[in-house]
Design an enzyme around this catalytic site. Sequence first.
Site, PDB file in Angstrom:
ATOM      1  N   ASP A  47     -30.331  35.922  -0.919  1.00  0.00           N
ATOM      2  CA  ASP A  47     -31.726  36.330  -1.118  1.00  0.00           C
ATOM      3  C   ASP A  47     -32.383  36.641  -0.332  1.00  0.00           C
ATOM      4  O   ASP A  47     -33.673  36.250   0.204  1.00  0.00           O
ATOM      5  CB  ASP A  47     -32.286  35.125  -2.173  1.00  0.00           C
ATOM      6  N   GLU A 203     -34.801  40.380 -12.042  1.00  0.00           N
ATOM      7  CA  GLU A 203     -35.120  39.012 -11.152  1.00  0.00           C
ATOM      8  C   GLU A 203     -35.169  39.445  -9.812  1.00  0.00           C
ATOM      9  O   GLU A 203     -35.066  40.784  -9.416  1.00  0.00           O
ATOM     10  CB  GLU A 203     -34.456  37.940 -11.696  1.00  0.00           C
TER      11      GLU A 203
END
Length: 524
Positions: A47, A203
């Site tokens: 991430d 997302e």
Amino acid sequence: MTPRLTLRLALALATGMTAAALPAQVWRADQGDGTYRNPVLFADYPDPDIIRVGDDYYCVTTTFANAPGVTILHSKDLVNWRIATHVVDRLDGDLRYDLKQGGSYRHGFYAASLRFHNGLFYLAVTPVGHKTRIYRAARIDGPWTYRELDREAFDPALFIDADGTAYLGTSIGTDGTVTLLTLDKDLSTVTAARKTYYNKGAEGSKIIRHNGWYYLFNAIPSKLAMTVSRSRSLWGPWETKPSIDDSSGGHQGAIVDMADGNWYGFVMVDAGAIGRMTNISPIFWKDEWPWWGTPDNPDHVPARSRKPIAGHPFAEPPSSDDFSAARLGLQWQWNHNPDDSRWSLGQRPGFLRLHATQADGIWTARNTLTQKAQGPRARAVMKADIGGIRPGDICGLGTLGKYNAQLSVVGGVRGARALRMQLTGSTTAGPETQVRVPSIPIRGRTLWLRVDMDFNTSQGRTAYSLDNRRWTDVGGSFPLAFDWRTGTFQGQQIALSCYNPAPTGGYLDIDSFTLMTLPAGVQP
């Protein structure tokens, strides 16, 4: 400075040792000829969110329940990275972070977003099951403080517009509706919430602005792919095109501007047992769209390319450690919040002392010290003094993740000690342990333990030595794996542990830890 460290420094100076003369690194992205190869981080740094502040680049990454947490790395050229800091010293807000009332593997701190505005660093992050926090600091190494919002924004994308208004973009892949939360000037309160776009499965949002356009990057986890959307307004209408995916370079990330006006992309790619690696790529613009790679091979992250910025030396996150410093190196993280009364760097200077914590297995053992394994092939060696091990203690070296392979010294009665190799697999029903080798008698105090990891074959193996020359394999090969459902949601980590099912026990003194390239021809 300790005598050992002084001696090592003197030897280095006497022999003219430089960084180039050090043993080969596990992975070197910088090729030394003005080019780099991907991944730039061959380890589990999931991430990523990267910003530029002047001539410095900062990357924040997910750390789950590990402590300290929310790691930020620093680079001058996007290729050579060092760990700058951890934002969170200890995880708070949940007893499970202390391995009480169960553990918090696969939870903790996910997908932070980092920005710099008006002289302050801001970081938005949402601990799993908790409300979103906005951390802030005047310096990248802190101190960091936070204020909690009134809601939970999944994978928050912090964006500060040209007029100074701050927003959080949030969406979750089970839906895909992108919502923008407007924040007040202090970035501490949500003043409005408005749905801006629907992108099925989206997302991991990131938002930037360039040439009068807003660009929204989203991961589509179900496809391991990325999309990029653009609009003249944050509120739409948005148009979307597919971008890269894991077969062409990665599926979650965005782009960052360079001081010379060029752009580079950063992206994570699922890579099996090692976890999620980080790639970077040149970006070119065509018809007001950002494209990864080069015009002759668009939307493909190159395996090798010219460095974004020339002239900066090789750097990497630290790994090996002789435990001579007053504090643990930034590469180390505990599996959950540690019990600080059960470990020490000062009780025996030059050694890390791990006191046995009470637990029935490594999955529930507090004070398991970890660092990221590195690909593609790595060897970790721990030198230890086992004289402090007492009956019932289980102390050693291994891996932590979907599979936990432990080569441990087990304390017996009247000072007897033996080696045991066991493999614990994480399943939906809980950890399941298989004892591969129950007992190998060990004499003496000094012992070397080793774990080899080959991420090309997803296999590992443990071994021990009494002199660091003659090694004996123990337990055969074992699997390496990544599993977000039942593992730690991280790539395999290297683990130093010491626990005892009983409330009393001894300790393990760790003299050194060395991470190196697995020698050619060695097959775990």
